[in-house]
Scaffold this motif. Structure first.
Motif, mmCIF file in Angstrom:
data_model
loop_
_atom_site.group_PDB
_atom_site.id
_atom_site.type_symbol
_atom_site.label_atom_id
_atom_site.label_comp_id
_atom_site.label_asym_id
_atom_site.label_seq_id
_atom_site.Cartn_x
_atom_site.Cartn_y
_atom_site.Cartn_z
ATOM 1 N N ASP A 188 0.852 -1.180 0.000
ATOM 2 C CA ASP A 188 0.000 0.000 0.000
ATOM 3 C C ASP A 188 0.891 1.232 0.000
ATOM 4 O OD1 ASP A 188 -2.395 1.524 0.204
ATOM 5 O OD2 ASP A 188 -1.997 1.800 2.336
ATOM 6 N N ARG A 189 0.528 2.218 -0.812
ATOM 7 C CA ARG A 189 1.357 3.420 -0.932
ATOM 8 C C ARG A 189 1.409 4.157 0.400
ATOM 9 N NH1 ARG A 189 3.367 6.457 -5.139
ATOM 10 N NH2 ARG A 189 2.464 4.928 -6.569
ATOM 11 N N ALA A 248 9.853 6.378 8.842
ATOM 12 C CA ALA A 248 8.776 5.561 9.413
ATOM 13 C C ALA A 248 9.141 4.091 9.504
ATOM 14 C CB ALA A 248 7.503 5.726 8.573
ATOM 15 N N LEU A 249 10.145 3.640 8.760
ATOM 16 C CA LEU A 249 10.504 2.225 8.778
ATOM 17 C C LEU A 249 11.159 1.805 10.087
ATOM 18 C CD1 LEU A 249 11.997 1.957 5.164
ATOM 19 C CD2 LEU A 249 9.693 1.327 5.921
ATOM 20 N N THR A 250 11.879 2.708 10.731
ATOM 21 C CA THR A 250 12.591 2.352 11.957
ATOM 22 C C THR A 250 11.652 2.002 13.099
ATOM 23 O OG1 THR A 250 14.504 3.681 11.299
ATOM 24 C CG2 THR A 250 14.278 3.163 13.641
ATOM 25 N N GLU A 291 14.692 -0.527 3.650
ATOM 26 C CA GLU A 291 15.641 0.577 3.489
ATOM 27 C C GLU A 291 16.309 0.528 2.120
ATOM 28 O OE1 GLU A 291 16.484 3.200 5.042
ATOM 29 O OE2 GLU A 291 15.418 3.018 6.942
ATOM 30 N N ILE A 292 16.621 -0.671 1.659
ATOM 31 C CA ILE A 292 17.191 -0.791 0.309
ATOM 32 C C ILE A 292 16.181 -0.327 -0.734
ATOM 33 C CG2 ILE A 292 18.060 -2.434 -1.404
ATOM 34 C CD1 ILE A 292 19.076 -4.136 0.941
ATOM 35 N N ARG A 293 14.952 -0.737 -0.569
ATOM 36 C CA ARG A 293 13.925 -0.341 -1.535
ATOM 37 C C ARG A 293 13.677 1.163 -1.475
ATOM 38 N NH1 ARG A 293 11.186 -2.883 -5.063
ATOM 39 N NH2 ARG A 293 9.065 -2.287 -5.708
ATOM 40 N N ARG A 294 13.702 1.748 -0.293
ATOM 41 C CA ARG A 294 13.532 3.191 -0.177
ATOM 42 C C ARG A 294 14.673 3.932 -0.863
ATOM 43 N NH1 ARG A 294 15.547 7.273 1.856
ATOM 44 N NH2 ARG A 294 17.240 5.971 2.627
ATOM 45 N N PHE A 295 15.882 3.356 -0.821
ATOM 46 C CA PHE A 295 17.034 3.992 -1.456
ATOM 47 C C PHE A 295 16.887 4.020 -2.974
ATOM 48 C CE2 PHE A 295 21.265 3.673 -3.402
ATOM 49 C CZ PHE A 295 21.869 4.814 -2.892
ATOM 50 N N ASP A 341 7.578 7.511 -1.375
ATOM 51 C CA ASP A 341 6.186 7.066 -1.423
ATOM 52 C C ASP A 341 5.928 6.111 -2.582
ATOM 53 O OD1 ASP A 341 6.592 8.887 -3.412
ATOM 54 O OD2 ASP A 341 4.674 9.915 -3.158
ATOM 55 N N ASP A 342 7.001 5.479 -3.094
ATOM 56 C CA ASP A 342 6.855 4.614 -4.264
ATOM 57 C C ASP A 342 7.428 3.227 -4.007
ATOM 58 O OD1 ASP A 342 6.025 4.087 -6.878
ATOM 59 O OD2 ASP A 342 7.991 4.557 -7.702
ATOM 60 N N LEU A 343 7.351 2.767 -2.762
ATOM 61 C CA LEU A 343 7.884 1.448 -2.451
ATOM 62 C C LEU A 343 6.995 0.335 -2.973
ATOM 63 C CD1 LEU A 343 9.544 3.274 -0.478
ATOM 64 C CD2 LEU A 343 9.565 1.329 1.084
ATOM 65 N N ASP A 344 5.772 0.666 -3.379
ATOM 66 C CA ASP A 344 4.873 -0.351 -3.914
ATOM 67 C C ASP A 344 5.053 -0.557 -5.409
ATOM 68 O OD1 ASP A 344 3.960 2.184 -4.477
ATOM 69 O OD2 ASP A 344 1.840 1.618 -4.410
ATOM 70 N N SER A 345 6.064 0.044 -5.989
ATOM 71 C CA SER A 345 6.318 -0.130 -7.415
ATOM 72 C C SER A 345 6.720 -1.572 -7.720
ATOM 73 C CB SER A 345 7.427 0.830 -7.870
ATOM 74 O OG SER A 345 7.781 0.581 -9.217
ATOM 75 N N ILE A 346 6.241 -2.090 -8.849
ATOM 76 C CA ILE A 346 6.570 -3.463 -9.229
ATOM 77 C C ILE A 346 7.915 -3.549 -9.937
ATOM 78 C CG2 ILE A 346 4.144 -4.118 -9.388
ATOM 79 C CD1 ILE A 346 4.369 -3.801 -12.422
#
Length: 443
Positions: free
Chosen positions: A278-279, A290-292, A337-341, A346-351
């Motif tokens: 979810d976005r 927010a991940l921590t 954290e890798i995906r956020r990098f 706000d685009d961690l839900d990208s495929i």
């Protein structure tokens, strides 16, 4: 009725009965008269009337003080003192609303504890428990707190005194009532109330600061993570006290807070609020996002709780739960954290997943496994070494099933060679530092 009760108590073998009747009648009549008003708006006139009634109770109590050496007159003196405190609380309720009313009732609880301890009146413990339950119900079970007006003092931050003052008063009452008799029902109610008020106070602050108000409809990943972290911190403190001193309240408070935090963790950050599904806006900064609080801190706190409970047979089932839970949360945090990098906050839900991102997971997981192995060998903790092996197996499976499928020729050979060297090196480390021969250990 007040004067009649005061006059009759001097001739009675049970003066506390007449003191009780003489106190309840005027207080009850004043409350009933105020309730008949069409508009229950704050009224200074009624407040001054209640303060006048409190002054009368103080005067009558002072007259009893000179003969309060015996048990019956001293109990009557305590009832008048309680009536004076109740009249003051009633005066506050006539001019105050919402949070201030709960704070005034909590102050009455602390005052009751002081009177009971000063006059040595254990009979006041039951009225005190009733007051404590009313305060907890108003703050914990009253849904109207969500609609409290922002026009109060400090605006939406009324929760600072709305929950903070009752927390302080509960602590003071516990010092008065629970210092000597720590195992009776009132002491347990006050102790449990302190733990509950701490959780409610911190959660209310998080809700107001992050969401804007207690009645906000949106619940984001950051707020859910902060709630989970605060509950686990509170639970860890309860488990720590229980492991040292024991106690029914700390045991069940630890169970409830841990279960609540783990349940919200599964439903929220891992499923419904997962930024991969979810976005969600997780933040631009590494670590400070927010991940921590949503993944890393809960994982660390669950490991700490498992460490505290490691030698307790009553919580043996927890030993099989916390290692995979803690390890999984830290792995999820590293992956997020890798995906956020590689993606927008706000685009961690990208495929889409690029090749560098794909290989970064393997590299970071491998470094994490080596760090766990080093920590396990240095601290001589077998659980850390087992965790490192579990992560290493995950890395090997990912490399063979995912990474090597995209490589050809020399790159595939180089990947095989690099992974093989890492495995050989880990085996050498185990042989050198973990499974040492007996003669080398003796030497």
């Amino acid at each position: 009725a007040l004067l009649a009760g005061y006059a009759l108590l001097w001739r009675s073998v049970r003066p506390w009965v007449w003191a009780t009747l003489g106190s309840l009648v005027p207080i009850g009549l004043m409350v009933a008269a105020y309730a008949t008003l069409h508009s229950l708006e704050p009224s200074q006139k009624w407040a001054f009337a209640a303060l006048g009634l409190a002054a009368v109770f103080v005067f009558l109590g002072s007259r009893l003080r000179s003969v309060a050496a015996d048990e019956p007159p001293r109990l009557a003196l305590g009832i008048y003192a309680m009536a004076a405190c109740a009249s003051i609380a009633m005066a506050l309720s006539f001019v105050l609303r919402d949070a201030w009313l709960s704070a005034s009732l909590a102050a009455l609880l602390a005052a009751t504890g002081y009177i009971s301890r000063s006059l040595e009146l254990p009979q006041l413990r039951w009225p005190a428990m009733l007051i404590a339950l009313v305060v907890l119900a108003r703050l914990g079970l009253n849904l109207h707190v969500l609609d409290y007006s922002d026009t109060h003092w400090l605006g939406r931050y009324w929760v600072i005194y709305g929950y903070g003052l009752p927390l302080v008063m509960f602590h003071l009452a516990w010092l008065q009532f629970g210092r000597d008799e720590t195992r009776d029902l009132l002491s347990k109610v006050l102790e449990g109330g302190r733990i509950a008020l701490v959780a409610m106070f911190v959660s209310a602050q998080i809700r107001v600061v992050v969401a804007g108000s207690l009645g906000a409809e949106h619940l984001g990943l950051l707020e859910a993570g902060l709630h989970i972290t605060s509950w686990l911190v509170n639970a860890a403190a309860c488990w720590r006290r229980w492991s040292v001193h024991g106690g029914f309240i700390d045991l069940w408070a630890g169970r409830i807070l841990t279960g609540l935090a783990c349940g919200v963790l599964v439903v929220g950050p891992l499923l419904d609020l997962n930024p991969v599904f979810d976005r969600q806006m997780v933040g631009n900064w590494p670590l400070v996002n927010a991940l921590t609080p949503a993944y890393l801190l809960p994982g660390v706190l669950i490991a700490f709780i498992g460490y505290v409970l490691r030698n307790h047979a009553t919580m043996a089932w927890w030993r099989s739960i916390w290692p995979p839970a803690s390890l999984g949360l830290v792995l999820v945090w590293l992956s997020m954290e890798i995906r956020r990098f590689f993606h927008a906050p706000d685009d961690l839900d990208s495929i889409f997943m690029s090749t560098p991102e794909n290989y970064s997971y393997s590299a970071v997981w491998l470094l994490f496994a080596l760090a766990l192995l080093a920590a396990g060998i240095t601290a001589r903790v077998a659980q850390l070494r087992y965790a490192s092996l579990a992560v290493l197996v995950l890395v090997v499976l990912k490399v063979f099933l995912v990474d090597l499928s995209d490589l050809e020729g020399l790159l595939r050979v180089a990947s095989f060679l690099g992974l093989g060297l890492c495995l050989v090196g880990i085996g050498f480390i185990y042989q050198r530092f973990v499974h040492q021969p007996e003669d080398q250990t003796a030497t």
